[in-house]
Design an enzyme around this catalytic site. Structure first.
Site, PDB file in Angstrom:
ATOM      1  NE  ARG A  46      -2.988   0.260   3.240  1.00  0.00           N
ATOM      2  CZ  ARG A  46      -2.441   0.731   4.361  1.00  0.00           C
ATOM      3  NH1 ARG A  46      -2.030   1.978   4.420  1.00  0.00           N
ATOM      4  NH2 ARG A  46      -2.306  -0.040   5.417  1.00  0.00           N
ATOM      5  CE1 TYR A  55     -17.993   9.054 -15.143  1.00  0.00           C
ATOM      6  CE2 TYR A  55     -16.796   9.090 -13.073  1.00  0.00           C
ATOM      7  CZ  TYR A  55     -17.567   8.419 -14.004  1.00  0.00           C
ATOM      8  OH  TYR A  55     -17.897   7.116 -13.777  1.00  0.00           O
ATOM      9  CG  ASP A 104     -10.518  13.914 -15.330  1.00  0.00           C
ATOM     10  OD1 ASP A 104      -9.913  13.302 -16.220  1.00  0.00           O
ATOM     11  OD2 ASP A 104     -11.441  13.404 -14.665  1.00  0.00           O
ATOM     12  CE  LYS A 121     -13.525   5.515 -18.326  1.00  0.00           C
ATOM     13  NZ  LYS A 121     -13.357   6.195 -17.097  1.00  0.00           N
TER      14      LYS A 121
HETATM   15  N1  PLP Z   1     -12.811  11.257 -15.068  1.00  0.00           N
HETATM   16  C1  PLP Z   1     -13.434  11.093 -16.247  1.00  0.00           C
HETATM   17  C2  PLP Z   1     -13.366  12.183 -17.267  1.00  0.00           C
HETATM   18  C3  PLP Z   1     -14.138   9.913 -16.517  1.00  0.00           C
HETATM   19  O1  PLP Z   1     -14.750   9.761 -17.699  1.00  0.00           O
HETATM   20  C4  PLP Z   1     -14.183   8.896 -15.519  1.00  0.00           C
HETATM   21  C5  PLP Z   1     -14.906   7.643 -15.760  1.00  0.00           C
HETATM   22  O2  PLP Z   1     -15.632   7.500 -16.706  1.00  0.00           O
HETATM   23  C6  PLP Z   1     -13.528   9.118 -14.304  1.00  0.00           C
HETATM   24  C7  PLP Z   1     -12.839  10.300 -14.109  1.00  0.00           C
HETATM   25  C8  PLP Z   1     -13.536   8.090 -13.216  1.00  0.00           C
HETATM   26  O3  PLP Z   1     -12.677   7.056 -13.519  1.00  0.00           O
HETATM   27  P1  PLP Z   1     -12.841   5.544 -12.995  1.00  0.00           P
HETATM   28  O4  PLP Z   1     -14.082   4.992 -13.603  1.00  0.00           O
HETATM   29  O5  PLP Z   1     -11.584   4.897 -13.448  1.00  0.00           O
HETATM   30  O6  PLP Z   1     -12.952   5.609 -11.515  1.00  0.00           O
END
Ligand code: PLP
Length: 402
Positions: free
Chosen positions: A56, A109, A181, A206
């Site tokens: 961890r 998101y 992000d 992704k």
């Molecule tokens: N940020 C964006 C732009 C996303 O599209 C997503 C998920 O679709 C996330 C964060 C969250 O990621 P995770 O699903 O890996 O937790």
């Protein structure tokens, strides 16, 4: 000598001569690490000696990935998490305390939106969601307790863009940390740290993974920030990445540039086709010269990405009917996979946001988001076109639906 990103995605963070010549990095599936003696244990816990303690707190396979993503984003250090949301929550909780304020792009998101709400309700960490277009308007929403500006660009799912340089300049004036992000773009298309932003986050689930087989998150920043997050919100909340997932991502990253080139080529083709179709009301794609934020894309992105959102003529039921007639394209949330994925933000990724906030974000019931995959672009379009034809021939005339 600094190498190009196409080389760094393959080589950075790993040296085969330190691993018996193994071309592919080894996976260290171990929870803990053996100390040769008690004094070594003491020194490692005290931070006086380099070395692993417990997975961890650090793991060799995960560290290879952390080093690689740091190089790709142009940061000093990286940190890996068990999901994109583990990364987002570790960063936002790490940077704020009760009565602080986060200024966030309007349109994020859905789960980031949910997290901001939870932070407000449980910990009185406040936020405002605003359009990040007008510098004066942004400054009006900065308060003495504003600690973080959090942005997505392109914004999910509207594809609206935020000018990273403009935000960094405002933030520098007020000594605020800018968190971006960068999931939609990946470091191959956009590197926010080069534009003066401080922290980059990825849902590595992704494009970075790229094959739909791992859920993971990454953060890149300067060493001080990463060391702070590693020793606080990551260590004590514990949303870490498994060594096997790190290995999948190291493998996925090797093909990131060629995959992204193809995603972008395919998306540009699909954008053109959608635009010309009479049943399509509006298309949002950052690579389209007619797109509102095209000039920002030109300024800060190397290519416009593989995501498109579009509105079909009709309502929620029509959008669902259209999606249901896909054959090749998969109905699924997530993005950045080899397979083309289609989803309905209003009832899927952004259902949690609520109708009023969705309206403010520009997410309508007839909006559809498509993550254009790596298949032949003609086959992707054939599936969409067939569904659009079916839909336009199913009793609904254009005039009825407008
Ligand atoms: N940020 C964006 C732009 C996303 O599209 C997503 C998920 O679709 C996330 C964060 C969250 O990621 P995770 O699903 O890996 O937790």
């Amino acid at each position: 000598m600094k190498k190009r990103i196409e080389t760094e995605v393959i080589h950075s963070g790993y040296s085969s001569d330190q691993h018996h010549g193994a071309l592919a990095p080894p996976i260290y599936p171990t929870s803990t690490f053996v100390f040769p003696n008690a004094e070594t244990g003491e020194q490692r816990f005290a931070g006086e000696q380099e070395g692993y303690i417990y997975s961890r707190l650090g793991n060799p396979t995960v560290k290879m990935l952390e080093e690689r993503i740091a190089v790709l984003e142009g940061g000093e250090k990286g940190l890996a998490f068990g999901s994109g949301m583990a990364a987002v929550s570790a960063v936002l909780l790490g940077l704020t305390k009760t009565e602080d304020h986060i200024l966030c792009s309007q349109g994020v998101y859905g789960c980031t939106f949910g997290l901001l709400q939870m932070m407000e309700e449980k910990y009185r960490i406040h936020h405002d969601l605003i359009p990040m277009t007008d510098p004066e308007y942004i400054e009006e929403h900065i308060h003495p307790n504003t600690k973080v500006i959090f942005i997505e660009t392109p914004i999910n799912p509207t594809m609206a863009l935020v000018d990273l340089e403009m935000i960094s300049q405002i933030a520098a004036k007020h000594k605020i940390t800018v968190v971006v992000d960068n999931t939609f773009s990946t470091p191959y298309l956009q590197r926010p740290l080069e534009h003066g932003c401080h922290i980059v986050i990825h849902s590595a689930t992704k494009y970075i993974g790229g094959h739909g087989d791992v859920v993971a998150g990454l953060v890149v920043s300067d060493a001080e920030t990463i060391n702070f997050l590693a020793s606080t919100t990551q260590k004590d909340i514990g949303g870490i990445m498994s060594p096997f997932d790190a290995w999948l991502l190291l493998r996925g990253l090797k093909t990131l540039p060629i995959r992204m080139d193809r995603h972008c080529d395919n998306a540009a083709y699909i954008n053109e086709k959608l635009k010309q179709h009479p049943m399509v009301e509006e298309v949002a794609y950052p690579g389209d010269p007619q797109f509102r934020d095209y000039m920002i894309a030109e300024k800060q992105m190397d290519q416009p990405g593989g995501l498109i959102s579009f509105k079909i003529k009709g309502d929620k039921k029509d959008a669902q009917r259209f999606i249901n007639s896909m054959k090749l394209i998969k109905i699924a949330v997530s993005l950045g996979d080899a397979e083309t994925l289609i989803q309905h933000p209003a009832t899927m990724t952004h259902a949690v946001v609520g109708e009023e906030s969705r309206a403010k974000m520009g997410i309508t019931d007839n909006m559809i988001r498509i993550s254009v995959g790596l298949e032949a672009k003609e086959d992707i379009w054939a599936d969409l076109e067939r569904a659009l034809e079916l839909y336009s021939n199913s009793g609904m005339t254009e005039t009825e639906t407008v």
